[in-house]
Design a protein around this motif. Sequence first.
Motif, short mmCIF file in Angstrom:
data_model
loop_
_atom_site.label_atom_id
_atom_site.label_comp_id
_atom_site.label_asym_id
_atom_site.label_seq_id
_atom_site.Cartn_x
_atom_site.Cartn_y
_atom_site.Cartn_z
N ALA A 109 30.86 7.53 -8.52
CA ALA A 109 31.53 7.34 -10.79
C ALA A 109 30.75 8.60 -10.86
CB ALA A 109 31.69 5.85 -11.61
N ASN A 110 28.65 8.19 -10.70
CA ASN A 110 28.32 8.80 -10.49
C ASN A 110 27.92 10.53 -9.91
OD1 ASN A 110 26.81 7.42 -12.62
ND2 ASN A 110 26.39 5.74 -11.02
N GLY A 111 28.92 11.10 -8.93
CA GLY A 111 29.09 12.13 -8.32
C GLY A 111 28.44 11.39 -6.91
N CYS A 112 27.95 10.08 -6.33
CA CYS A 112 26.53 10.29 -5.38
C CYS A 112 27.13 10.04 -4.59
CB CYS A 112 25.33 9.11 -5.85
SG CYS A 112 24.88 9.10 -7.80
N VAL A 113 27.03 10.19 -3.32
CA VAL A 113 27.37 10.22 -1.71
C VAL A 113 27.44 8.75 -1.64
CG1 VAL A 113 27.72 11.01 0.67
CG2 VAL A 113 27.03 12.85 -1.36
N ILE A 114 28.51 8.18 -1.35
CA ILE A 114 28.96 7.10 -0.48
C ILE A 114 29.23 7.22 0.22
CG2 ILE A 114 28.14 5.55 -3.29
CD1 ILE A 114 31.49 5.21 -2.85
N GLY A 115 29.83 7.71 0.89
CA GLY A 115 30.71 7.90 2.20
C GLY A 115 30.57 8.94 3.34
N GLU A 116 30.05 9.47 3.75
CA GLU A 116 30.39 10.93 4.30
C GLU A 116 31.33 9.98 6.13
OE1 GLU A 116 27.30 13.62 7.62
OE2 GLU A 116 26.63 11.66 6.03
N HIS A 117 32.02 11.60 5.85
CA HIS A 117 33.31 11.44 7.59
C HIS A 117 32.86 12.99 8.09
CE1 HIS A 117 34.21 8.47 4.79
NE2 HIS A 117 34.54 8.67 4.30
N LYS A 118 32.10 12.85 9.55
CA LYS A 118 32.20 13.64 10.15
C LYS A 118 32.76 13.96 11.20
CE LYS A 118 28.83 15.48 13.47
NZ LYS A 118 27.42 15.22 14.38
N LEU A 119 33.77 14.77 11.60
CA LEU A 119 34.95 14.96 12.08
C LEU A 119 34.27 16.42 13.28
CD1 LEU A 119 37.69 13.81 12.82
CD2 LEU A 119 38.65 15.19 11.46
N TYR A 120 34.92 15.72 14.50
CA TYR A 120 34.35 16.91 15.70
C TYR A 120 35.57 16.39 16.84
CZ TYR A 120 32.09 19.51 19.65
OH TYR A 120 32.37 20.51 20.82
N GLY A 121 36.09 17.33 17.32
CA GLY A 121 37.37 16.99 17.91
C GLY A 121 38.05 15.46 17.51
N SER A 122 38.43 15.16 18.04
CA SER A 122 39.26 13.89 17.56
C SER A 122 38.02 12.92 17.28
CB SER A 122 40.26 13.41 18.66
OG SER A 122 39.60 13.22 20.25
N ASP A 123 36.50 12.88 17.07
CA ASP A 123 35.93 12.42 17.32
C ASP A 123 35.51 12.07 16.02
OD1 ASP A 123 35.87 11.46 19.94
OD2 ASP A 123 34.68 12.82 20.83
N LEU A 124 35.41 10.59 15.06
CA LEU A 124 35.56 9.94 14.05
C LEU A 124 34.20 9.77 13.74
CD1 LEU A 124 35.66 11.04 10.97
CD2 LEU A 124 37.58 9.14 10.88
N GLU A 125 32.85 10.06 12.35
CA GLU A 125 31.43 9.24 12.39
C GLU A 125 31.91 9.07 10.99
OE1 GLU A 125 27.76 9.81 14.80
OE2 GLU A 125 28.70 11.75 15.40
N ASN A 126 31.67 8.09 10.68
CA ASN A 126 30.79 7.42 9.06
C ASN A 126 29.89 7.37 9.12
OD1 ASN A 126 34.32 7.45 8.73
ND2 ASN A 126 34.08 5.64 10.00
N PHE A 127 29.36 7.78 7.53
CA PHE A 127 27.73 7.09 7.30
C PHE A 127 27.85 6.50 5.73
CE2 PHE A 127 27.31 10.62 10.39
CZ PHE A 127 26.58 9.74 11.36
N HIS A 128 27.84 5.72 5.41
CA HIS A 128 27.57 5.35 3.93
C HIS A 128 26.31 4.91 4.11
CE1 HIS A 128 27.28 1.65 7.04
NE2 HIS A 128 26.59 1.09 6.06
N TYR A 129 26.28 5.41 1.70
CA TYR A 129 24.67 4.86 1.52
C TYR A 129 25.39 4.07 0.11
CZ TYR A 129 23.75 9.99 3.31
OH TYR A 129 23.35 10.21 4.04
N THR A 130 23.92 3.86 -0.44
CA THR A 130 23.79 2.74 -1.22
C THR A 130 22.21 3.20 -1.75
OG1 THR A 130 22.25 1.08 -0.76
CG2 THR A 130 25.36 0.85 -0.88
N TYR A 131 22.45 3.65 -3.57
CA TYR A 131 20.93 3.51 -4.32
C TYR A 131 20.41 2.81 -4.96
CZ TYR A 131 23.17 7.80 -1.92
OH TYR A 131 24.45 8.84 -1.25
N GLU A 132 19.36 3.15 -5.79
CA GLU A 132 18.30 2.76 -6.80
C GLU A 132 18.24 3.52 -7.60
OE1 GLU A 132 13.93 2.22 -5.62
OE2 GLU A 132 15.25 0.82 -4.82
#
Length: 330
Positions: free
Chosen positions: A307-330
């Motif tokens: 809701a604050n506009g902060c990245v909580i999920g990043e999804h990287k797609l290279y061809g058919s390979d998908l990597e996911n990253f996640h964040y939390t903040y203080e």
Amino acid sequence: MKKSFLLLTLCAAALGFTSCSDDKDTDEVNVLETPMLAAPAVTHNSATFTWKAVDNADMYVYTLNGGSEMQTTEPTVTLTGLTPSTEYSFSIKARKDNSKYFKDSDYATYNFTTNAEPVAAKTYRVASFGDDWDTWFYTYNENGTPKRIYRTADGTPGGALDREWVFTYDGKNLAVTGKNEWTITLNDKNLVETLVDGEKTYAYTYDADGYLTQVTKNGEVAVNIVVENGDIMRWSKMKDGAEVWKLHTYDVVENVSGCRATTAEGIGASRWLVESGLFGKGSAHLHTEIKWDYSETGSTYTFDLDANGCVIGEHKLYGSDLENFHYTYE
């Protein structure tokens, strides 16, 4: 001689003094010109007024909302301690001190409203960063520098400790112990200036805004970074004796949380360490594609925001390979 003496006598008699006033040589009373106010410079708690100096005026008398009269000898005044989003009325007139021959000017009045109180920009620090396999957790000192980073076996902050890194500061010298043993020096912005990892010594250069622009390894340039308008546009590395570039394409979406979603090979620090903030700022916007200049295709990216506009999920797609990253903040 007789005529001059007669004029002097008449002057003294008319005024009731033994000599004429320095103000004027007649009994005429002049009204000073009204100050001409320029539009003020207004903030949420102040207003600065200026006006053209009035001929023959020794001072200026002003009031705010019809309150007590105040004085200034300069053709400018700054009002402070005002309330945000509030209407005010400022009045000012010109005056000549202790004069019988000059009358105060009329008041000039200007009505204005102070600005709304600015909202302080929030600063976010990564509390956790993870990928599809591991999650790192971050604790910080009061000044925002990292204190401890650790990883648990089950990916929860209370899980069994898998590995950790402890940061000990001695002025601008930083020792990292635990899983790795690093000796670090910091610059005046508490960013890594050098990192010694065994026989490898990395040195880091930043621009005036705190963006990483170059990395050397044992004195040789390992990485160059091009930053434009707050966005990291290109990273470089050496490939077969030539410098090649990783190109970044951006959207208009702001990187509110400042996550370091773009990192480079060869800088001597893994992404989880870069996310601590020790290696400069993240790009101002979120990228949509990254690819090497010698490649026809690259990786595309999408992001989940809170809701604050902060990245909580990043999804990287290279061809058919998908990597996911996640964040939390203080």
